[in-house]
Design a protein around this motif. Structure first.
Motif, PDB file in Angstrom:
ATOM      1  N   PRO A 138       0.768  -1.175  -0.081  1.00  0.00           N
ATOM      2  CA  PRO A 138       0.125   0.114  -0.100  1.00  0.00           C
ATOM      3  C   PRO A 138       0.806   1.353  -0.074  1.00  0.00           C
ATOM      4  N   ARG A 139       2.083   1.096   0.071  1.00  0.00           N
ATOM      5  CA  ARG A 139       2.950   2.426  -0.101  1.00  0.00           C
ATOM      6  C   ARG A 139       2.723   3.223  -1.504  1.00  0.00           C
ATOM      7  N   LEU A 140       2.898   4.332  -1.376  1.00  0.00           N
ATOM      8  CA  LEU A 140       2.755   5.030  -2.940  1.00  0.00           C
ATOM      9  C   LEU A 140       3.884   5.906  -2.912  1.00  0.00           C
ATOM     10  N   LYS A 141       4.348   6.308  -4.233  1.00  0.00           N
ATOM     11  CA  LYS A 141       5.691   6.861  -4.443  1.00  0.00           C
ATOM     12  C   LYS A 141       4.947   8.493  -3.985  1.00  0.00           C
ATOM     13  N   LEU A 142       5.927   9.352  -3.383  1.00  0.00           N
ATOM     14  CA  LEU A 142       5.643  10.486  -2.985  1.00  0.00           C
ATOM     15  C   LEU A 142       5.156  11.481  -4.136  1.00  0.00           C
ATOM     16  N   GLU A 143       4.407  12.334  -3.900  1.00  0.00           N
ATOM     17  CA  GLU A 143       4.025  13.389  -5.057  1.00  0.00           C
ATOM     18  C   GLU A 143       3.834  14.744  -4.334  1.00  0.00           C
ATOM     19  N   GLY A 144       3.718  15.857  -5.215  1.00  0.00           N
ATOM     20  CA  GLY A 144       3.268  17.004  -4.570  1.00  0.00           C
ATOM     21  C   GLY A 144       4.310  17.891  -3.731  1.00  0.00           C
ATOM     22  N   GLU A 145       3.664  18.558  -2.747  1.00  0.00           N
ATOM     23  CA  GLU A 145       4.460  19.342  -1.812  1.00  0.00           C
ATOM     24  C   GLU A 145       5.484  18.356  -1.209  1.00  0.00           C
ATOM     25  N   GLU A 146       4.854  17.083  -0.424  1.00  0.00           N
ATOM     26  CA  GLU A 146       5.682  16.125   0.244  1.00  0.00           C
ATOM     27  C   GLU A 146       6.974  15.882  -0.483  1.00  0.00           C
ATOM     28  N   ARG A 147       6.784  15.659  -1.592  1.00  0.00           N
ATOM     29  CA  ARG A 147       7.943  15.007  -2.333  1.00  0.00           C
ATOM     30  C   ARG A 147       8.957  16.350  -2.721  1.00  0.00           C
ATOM     31  N   GLN A 148       8.275  17.333  -2.909  1.00  0.00           N
ATOM     32  CA  GLN A 148       9.266  18.557  -2.944  1.00  0.00           C
ATOM     33  C   GLN A 148      10.123  19.091  -1.813  1.00  0.00           C
ATOM     34  N   LYS A 149       9.581  18.728  -0.758  1.00  0.00           N
ATOM     35  CA  LYS A 149      10.073  18.893   0.584  1.00  0.00           C
ATOM     36  C   LYS A 149      11.289  18.018   0.849  1.00  0.00           C
ATOM     37  N   VAL A 150      11.056  16.593   0.410  1.00  0.00           N
ATOM     38  CA  VAL A 150      12.018  15.580   0.583  1.00  0.00           C
ATOM     39  C   VAL A 150      13.290  15.858  -0.462  1.00  0.00           C
ATOM     40  N   VAL A 151      12.780  16.282  -1.460  1.00  0.00           N
ATOM     41  CA  VAL A 151      14.110  16.748  -2.716  1.00  0.00           C
ATOM     42  C   VAL A 151      14.939  17.720  -2.301  1.00  0.00           C
ATOM     43  N   ALA A 152      14.106  18.713  -1.589  1.00  0.00           N
ATOM     44  CA  ALA A 152      14.918  19.981  -1.134  1.00  0.00           C
ATOM     45  C   ALA A 152      15.870  19.636   0.055  1.00  0.00           C
ATOM     46  N   ILE A 153      15.435  18.851   0.985  1.00  0.00           N
ATOM     47  CA  ILE A 153      16.258  18.189   2.114  1.00  0.00           C
ATOM     48  C   ILE A 153      17.436  17.456   1.509  1.00  0.00           C
ATOM     49  N   VAL A 154      17.132  16.760   0.515  1.00  0.00           N
ATOM     50  CA  VAL A 154      18.423  15.945  -0.109  1.00  0.00           C
ATOM     51  C   VAL A 154      19.361  16.752  -0.740  1.00  0.00           C
ATOM     52  N   GLU A 155      18.615  17.563  -1.751  1.00  0.00           N
ATOM     53  CA  GLU A 155      19.631  18.478  -2.452  1.00  0.00           C
ATOM     54  C   GLU A 155      20.400  19.626  -1.424  1.00  0.00           C
ATOM     55  N   LYS A 156      19.762  19.833  -0.307  1.00  0.00           N
ATOM     56  CA  LYS A 156      20.628  20.983   0.701  1.00  0.00           C
ATOM     57  C   LYS A 156      21.550  20.227   1.434  1.00  0.00           C
ATOM     58  N   THR A 157      21.338  18.584   1.493  1.00  0.00           N
ATOM     59  CA  THR A 157      22.314  17.747   2.458  1.00  0.00           C
ATOM     60  C   THR A 157      23.588  17.532   1.363  1.00  0.00           C
ATOM     61  N   LEU A 158      23.412  17.382  -0.067  1.00  0.00           N
ATOM     62  CA  LEU A 158      24.330  17.213  -0.963  1.00  0.00           C
ATOM     63  C   LEU A 158      25.179  18.357  -0.891  1.00  0.00           C
ATOM     64  N   ALA A 159      24.635  19.532  -1.066  1.00  0.00           N
ATOM     65  CA  ALA A 159      25.437  20.734  -1.228  1.00  0.00           C
ATOM     66  C   ALA A 159      25.992  20.967   0.199  1.00  0.00           C
ATOM     67  N   ASN A 160      25.739  20.620   1.414  1.00  0.00           N
ATOM     68  CA  ASN A 160      26.455  20.820   2.632  1.00  0.00           C
ATOM     69  C   ASN A 160      27.447  19.956   2.533  1.00  0.00           C
ATOM     70  N   VAL A 161      27.519  18.536   2.001  1.00  0.00           N
ATOM     71  CA  VAL A 161      28.659  17.763   2.062  1.00  0.00           C
ATOM     72  C   VAL A 161      29.688  18.255   0.974  1.00  0.00           C
ATOM     73  N   ARG A 162      29.270  18.746  -0.268  1.00  0.00           N
ATOM     74  CA  ARG A 162      29.968  19.490  -1.188  1.00  0.00           C
ATOM     75  C   ARG A 162      30.888  20.525  -0.575  1.00  0.00           C
ATOM     76  N   ALA A 163      30.035  21.376   0.318  1.00  0.00           N
ATOM     77  CA  ALA A 163      30.929  22.514   0.835  1.00  0.00           C
ATOM     78  C   ALA A 163      31.989  22.108   1.926  1.00  0.00           C
ATOM     79  N   LEU A 164      31.911  21.146   2.402  1.00  0.00           N
ATOM     80  CA  LEU A 164      32.746  20.394   3.511  1.00  0.00           C
ATOM     81  C   LEU A 164      34.272  20.150   2.899  1.00  0.00           C
ATOM     82  N   SER A 165      34.180  19.764   1.412  1.00  0.00           N
ATOM     83  CA  SER A 165      35.324  19.362   0.624  1.00  0.00           C
ATOM     84  C   SER A 165      36.287  20.609   0.165  1.00  0.00           C
ATOM     85  N   LYS A 166      35.593  21.668   0.402  1.00  0.00           N
ATOM     86  CA  LYS A 166      36.131  22.753  -0.379  1.00  0.00           C
ATOM     87  C   LYS A 166      37.364  23.446   0.584  1.00  0.00           C
TER      88      LYS A 166
END
Length: 300
Positions: A272-300
């Motif tokens: 019964p799980r379903l793929k994320l969509e809408g605002e909920e999906r956008q929120k998770v995408v933003a968290i992941v993208e911010k995390t990846l940016a944070n990690v990249r910033a550490l290596s600079k």
């Protein structure tokens, strides 16, 4: 192969095609990616692997694929999550025949057993095979708490070697280590408590988000275990928002979406799980993208 309870053991996602069937090639590729990232072992058919939603045949197929793909490079642990003791015993026997090195054993599903019933359940499974057993303690999720007193009785079974501690109470880590010492490996089971757990003596981590960020997770654990807490804290802070997603009821969807962003694997989940969509999906995408940016910033 004996299981050395050290390092990151991802609770591996089960890759699916758009129609919900197993994606054999993606499962194999995902395992190779994790091993290339330096993980210490892999846990198949845990909750993150959607064990409860797969058919018995599908679960055994995933285990077989994992054993063949890993080919002895790291231990393969099979999650055991069954509703009856008889089914659990058969699963343990089948997993051993398929060549895994250990079992991560959930409490009996759908029923909140008391201490006597819980002990009988785990003892019966321990006696069904020769595999190393990782107890799964998640009282929030399953309503059964493997307290130190319960664990003390279970340790009469020699194959019970470790406990995945997911009570969200870090004092439990110290209680277990001080009481049982080297007899029991205490394994972190909560992504956003890993640094705290290592500070208390843990050296192994069963992680959900390590599917998405395996190299960073391995680096974090290594830094902490070797005592480099200054660098470990910086990396932990960079990763913490995505680790918080591991504690949510939709962690499977969140982890699969994060893995899609970082490695391109499908977000498809079993109903019964379903793929994320809408605002909920956008929120998770933003968290992941911010995390990846944070990690990249550490290596600079």
């Amino acid at each position: 192969m004996q299981v050395n309870w050290k390092g990151v053991f991802p609770a591996v996602t089960t890759k699916l095609k758009d129609d919900g069937s197993l994606d054999h090639e993606a499962i194999k590729a995902g395992l190779n990616r994790l091993i290339d990232s330096g993980v210490g072992g892999v846990v198949m058919m845990g909750m993150v692997g959607e064990s409860a939603q797969l058919t018995p045949e599908e679960k055994r197929t995933v285990i077989k694929l994992a054993v063949e793909t890993v080919n002895g490079r790291v231990p393969v642990i099979a999650g055991l999550a069954e509703a009856t003791t008889a089914n659990a015993v058969q699963y343990a026997k089948d997993a051993e025949a398929l060549g895994v090195q250990g079992l991560m054993v959930f409490p009996g599903l759908t029923y909140k057993s008391d201490a006597r019933e819980t002990i009988a359940f785990y003892r019966t499974i321990a006696q069904a095979s020769t595999l190393a057993i990782l107890l799964y303690n998640n009282p929030r999720g399953y309503g059964v708490d493997l307290t130190p007193d319960v664990v003390a009785q279970l340790l009469e079974e020699p194959t019970i070697e470790a406990i995945k501690e997911e009570s969200y109470d870090t004092t439990r880590v110290t209680d277990l280590i001080s009481r049982f010492g080297d007899r029991l490996a205490v394994v972190c089971g909560v992504d956003d408590l890993v640094l705290e757990s290592v500070a208390l003596g843990v050296t192994c981590w069963v992680s959900g988000m390590a599917n998405a960020v395996p190299k960073e997770s391995v680096e974090l654990l290594n830094l902490a275990v070797t005592g480099d807490y200054e660098r470990a804290r910086k990396l932990y802070r960079a990763l913490i928002d995505v680790f918080h997603l591991d504690t949510h009821v939709k962690l499977v969807q969140y982890i699969k979406l994060a893995e899609n962003i970082t490695a391109g694997y499908s977000e498809t989940v079993k109903a019964p799980r379903l793929k994320l969509e809408g605002e909920e999906r956008q929120k998770v995408v933003a968290i992941v993208e911010k995390t990846l940016a944070n990690v990249r910033a550490l290596s600079k």
